[in-house]
Design a protein around this motif. Structure first.
Motif, mmCIF file in Angstrom:
data_model
loop_
_atom_site.group_PDB
_atom_site.id
_atom_site.type_symbol
_atom_site.label_atom_id
_atom_site.label_comp_id
_atom_site.label_asym_id
_atom_site.label_seq_id
_atom_site.Cartn_x
_atom_site.Cartn_y
_atom_site.Cartn_z
ATOM 1 N N ALA A 160 2.802 28.182 51.463
ATOM 2 C CA ALA A 160 3.358 29.287 50.672
ATOM 3 C C ALA A 160 4.764 29.677 51.107
ATOM 4 C CB ALA A 160 2.439 30.507 50.754
ATOM 5 N N GLY A 161 5.076 29.535 52.384
ATOM 6 C CA GLY A 161 6.385 29.944 52.874
ATOM 7 C C GLY A 161 7.394 28.816 52.994
ATOM 8 N N ALA A 162 6.994 27.610 52.630
ATOM 9 C CA ALA A 162 7.837 26.444 52.905
ATOM 10 C C ALA A 162 9.206 26.540 52.248
ATOM 11 C CB ALA A 162 7.126 25.169 52.454
ATOM 12 N N ALA A 163 9.270 27.031 51.012
ATOM 13 C CA ALA A 163 10.551 27.081 50.312
ATOM 14 C C ALA A 163 11.503 28.101 50.914
ATOM 15 C CB ALA A 163 10.332 27.391 48.827
ATOM 16 N N SER A 164 10.971 29.037 51.704
ATOM 17 C CA SER A 164 11.816 29.979 52.445
ATOM 18 C C SER A 164 11.969 29.547 53.899
ATOM 19 C CB SER A 164 11.210 31.388 52.390
ATOM 20 O OG SER A 164 11.300 31.934 51.096
ATOM 21 N N PHE A 165 11.570 28.314 54.201
ATOM 22 C CA PHE A 165 11.673 27.725 55.539
ATOM 23 C C PHE A 165 10.836 28.509 56.556
ATOM 24 C CE2 PHE A 165 15.328 26.384 53.123
ATOM 25 C CZ PHE A 165 15.342 25.015 53.353
ATOM 26 N N LEU A 166 9.686 29.004 56.089
ATOM 27 C CA LEU A 166 8.702 29.655 56.945
ATOM 28 C C LEU A 166 7.497 28.720 57.008
ATOM 29 C CD1 LEU A 166 8.997 33.288 55.530
ATOM 30 C CD2 LEU A 166 10.065 32.361 57.587
ATOM 31 N N THR A 167 7.227 28.180 58.176
ATOM 32 C CA THR A 167 6.240 27.111 58.304
ATOM 33 C C THR A 167 4.817 27.647 58.424
ATOM 34 O OG1 THR A 167 6.355 27.059 60.722
ATOM 35 C CG2 THR A 167 7.965 25.712 59.515
ATOM 36 N N ASP A 168 3.872 26.792 58.051
ATOM 37 C CA ASP A 168 2.461 27.133 58.248
ATOM 38 C C ASP A 168 2.177 27.426 59.719
ATOM 39 O OD1 ASP A 168 1.973 26.752 55.565
ATOM 40 O OD2 ASP A 168 1.066 24.764 55.796
ATOM 41 N N GLU A 169 2.815 26.661 60.587
ATOM 42 C CA GLU A 169 2.589 26.843 62.019
ATOM 43 C C GLU A 169 3.013 28.238 62.479
ATOM 44 O OE1 GLU A 169 2.651 22.650 61.006
ATOM 45 O OE2 GLU A 169 4.080 24.277 60.615
ATOM 46 N N ALA A 170 4.092 28.751 61.901
ATOM 47 C CA ALA A 170 4.551 30.090 62.271
ATOM 48 C C ALA A 170 3.542 31.143 61.850
ATOM 49 C CB ALA A 170 5.908 30.366 61.629
ATOM 50 N N TYR A 171 2.930 30.967 60.683
ATOM 51 C CA TYR A 171 1.914 31.930 60.245
ATOM 52 C C TYR A 171 0.670 31.863 61.128
ATOM 53 C CZ TYR A 171 4.468 33.048 55.963
ATOM 54 O OH TYR A 171 5.407 33.500 55.069
ATOM 55 N N VAL A 172 0.257 30.662 61.470
ATOM 56 C CA VAL A 172 -0.907 30.513 62.333
ATOM 57 C C VAL A 172 -0.637 31.137 63.704
ATOM 58 C CG1 VAL A 172 -2.376 28.852 63.537
ATOM 59 C CG2 VAL A 172 -1.780 28.485 61.129
ATOM 60 N N ALA A 173 0.564 30.914 64.227
ATOM 61 C CA ALA A 173 0.931 31.514 65.517
ATOM 62 C C ALA A 173 0.938 33.028 65.442
ATOM 63 C CB ALA A 173 2.305 30.995 65.954
ATOM 64 N N ALA A 174 1.174 33.563 64.249
ATOM 65 C CA ALA A 174 1.194 35.013 64.064
ATOM 66 C C ALA A 174 -0.204 35.594 63.901
ATOM 67 C CB ALA A 174 2.037 35.369 62.843
ATOM 68 N N GLY A 175 -1.228 34.744 63.843
ATOM 69 C CA GLY A 175 -2.598 35.229 63.742
ATOM 70 C C GLY A 175 -3.217 35.085 62.371
ATOM 71 N N ALA A 176 -2.440 34.605 61.402
ATOM 72 C CA ALA A 176 -2.991 34.370 60.061
ATOM 73 C C ALA A 176 -3.741 33.047 60.057
ATOM 74 C CB ALA A 176 -1.877 34.350 59.030
ATOM 75 N N ARG A 177 -4.517 32.844 59.016
ATOM 76 C CA ARG A 177 -5.162 31.542 58.831
ATOM 77 C C ARG A 177 -4.713 30.949 57.514
ATOM 78 N NH1 ARG A 177 -9.751 32.080 55.496
ATOM 79 N NH2 ARG A 177 -10.436 34.251 55.185
ATOM 80 N N LEU A 178 -4.675 29.630 57.472
ATOM 81 C CA LEU A 178 -4.303 28.935 56.257
ATOM 82 C C LEU A 178 -5.518 28.787 55.353
ATOM 83 C CD1 LEU A 178 -2.015 26.116 57.714
ATOM 84 C CD2 LEU A 178 -1.359 28.401 56.919
ATOM 85 N N GLY A 179 -5.280 28.872 54.061
ATOM 86 C CA GLY A 179 -6.389 28.749 53.126
ATOM 87 C C GLY A 179 -5.944 28.120 51.829
ATOM 88 N N THR A 180 -6.866 28.038 50.909
ATOM 89 C CA THR A 180 -6.585 27.481 49.593
ATOM 90 C C THR A 180 -6.061 28.577 48.676
ATOM 91 O OG1 THR A 180 -8.797 27.953 48.742
ATOM 92 C CG2 THR A 180 -8.484 25.855 49.917
ATOM 93 N N VAL A 181 -5.592 28.179 47.495
ATOM 94 C CA VAL A 181 -5.153 29.144 46.508
ATOM 95 C C VAL A 181 -6.309 30.048 46.092
ATOM 96 C CG1 VAL A 181 -5.500 27.478 44.613
ATOM 97 C CG2 VAL A 181 -3.987 29.440 44.291
ATOM 98 N N ASP A 182 -7.511 29.490 46.006
ATOM 99 C CA ASP A 182 -8.669 30.299 45.626
ATOM 100 C C ASP A 182 -8.961 31.363 46.679
ATOM 101 O OD1 ASP A 182 -9.101 28.857 43.288
ATOM 102 O OD2 ASP A 182 -10.405 27.402 44.276
#
Length: 368
Positions: free
Chosen positions: A39-61
């Motif tokens: 979700a953040g890739a186009a703003s150069f915010l990586t999935d790894e940065a969100y995971v490091a922040a305590g969020a989890r990755l998920g599907t659109v659903d």
């Protein structure tokens, strides 16, 4: 609370509704944050940065199924089936989008729009940073489309030597108009601004002195200035309501060939009679020898900047909704004014007036 952040699907929309810093703030407060992967890739915010922040990755659903869904732009038709009876916090611009209003009503969504969150003094804290970005981009895009390879008059916005710059006419001296004007003045254009409010015009004179000319906006003054313009920027906004038409087709027909018009108000239906929404992939169309630029998500062109600005502005409201859910509306008058749809009814007076045939209920009262 479960907070979901789906990826934006509007054409070339590079913003994301929550930064990793925001995700860290929410997870530290005990909330569960699910970010659609990428979700953040186009703003150069990586999935790894969100995971490091305590969020989890998920599907659109998973992102759409959250208690609180954070987005940037309004849901598009392909997303209507994902709407549900949760809280949606995003830009909506419903007065110009009846199909979306109907979809939100049918889904029972509690829909809060960034563009109608309004402080007691009338300012729009969540729209303001995006309006400023759109205003600055309007001048830059106008300058680009004035170039000969883009089909323009071949006029350099700032001129050169003793040659004057392009004539830039800004209609509306609100946040977006002021930003467009400032950019035009900084680049050396021959700048004119029109508005109905004399105090706004006085502020423009104070800010720019003799580098700008001001005029009270009337049909006659608009027609006169548009006829002499190289670039016209429409920045007319009435919060929650469709934008008024200030430039007619006849006025465009009277402009010099190769002139450019940029409609910042296109999200609210546009303030030029000929306006229709365009995309970053196909941003312009021609009318009577002039070029119209009507991209409906202009700040998406600078996603990294716009994401940071929007996330900073929305943070206190996101925190309140995450902590208290819909109850946050009862204690924050600005957030209450942002409520557009709830329990199958329109709840914003301006939107209800624009879509008078749809079910509505009184605006929510909240503490100031």
């Amino acid at each position: 609370m479960l907070i979901g952040v789906p990826a934006e699907v509007k054409n070339r929309e590079t913003r994301v509704a929550l930064t990793p810093e925001g995700a860290a703030r929410l997870t530290k407060a005990g909330h569960d944050v699910v970010i659609q992967a990428g979700a953040g890739a186009a703003s150069f915010l990586t999935d790894e940065a969100y995971v490091a922040a305590g969020a989890r990755l998920g599907t659109v659903d998973e992102a759409w199924a959250a208690d609180l869904v954070l987005k940037v732009k309004e849901p598009v038709p392909e997303e209507y089936d994902r709407l549900s009876a949760n809280i949606l916090f995003t830009f909506l611009h419903l007065a110009a989008n009846e199909p979306l209003a109907r979809a939100l009503i049918a889904a029972g969504t509690t829909a809060i729009s960034y563009d109608t969150v309004q402080l007691d003094d009338g300012t729009l804290p969540l729209l303001t940073p995006m309006s400023e970005i759109a205003g600055r981009l309007a001048t830059l895009e106008g300058a680009h489309h004035l170039l000969s390879p883009s089909g323009g008059r071949g006029v350099l916005l700032g001129g050169v030597g003793d040659l004057p710059g392009a004539r830039v006419v800004v209609i509306g001296a609100g946040v977006a108009g002021r930003a467009a004007l400032a950019e035009a003045v900084a680049l050396g254009a021959d700048a004119v601004v029109l508005d109905l409010d004399e105090s706004r015009l006085a502020a423009a004179r104070h800010a720019h002195g003799e580098r700008v000319r001001t005029e009270l906006s009337t049909p006659a003054s608009v027609a006169r200035e548009v006829a002499a313009a190289d670039l016209v920027i429409g920045a007319v906004l009435v919060p929650g309501r469709p934008a008024p038409t200030v430039v007619s087709h006849a006025m465009v027909e009277g402009m010099r060939p190769g002139s450019v018009l940029v409609d910042i108000a296109i999200d609210q239906g546009g303030c030029f009679e000929d306006s229709r929404p365009t995309t970053h992939d196909d941003p312009v169309f021609r009318v009577a020898g002039s070029t119209l630029y009507c991209v409906a998500n202009m700040p998406g062109a600078v996603g990294a900047t716009a994401t940071e600005a929007l996330a900073h502005a929305t943070a206190p409201y996101v925190d309140a909704l995450a902590a208290h859910g819909r109850d946050a509306l009862a204690t924050d008058s600005a957030l209450a004014r942002g409520l557009n749809v709830d329990a199958g009814t329109l709840r914003c007076r301006a939107v209800a007036q624009a879509l008078a045939h749809l079910p509505s209920a009184p605006e929510l009262a909240a503490a100031s």
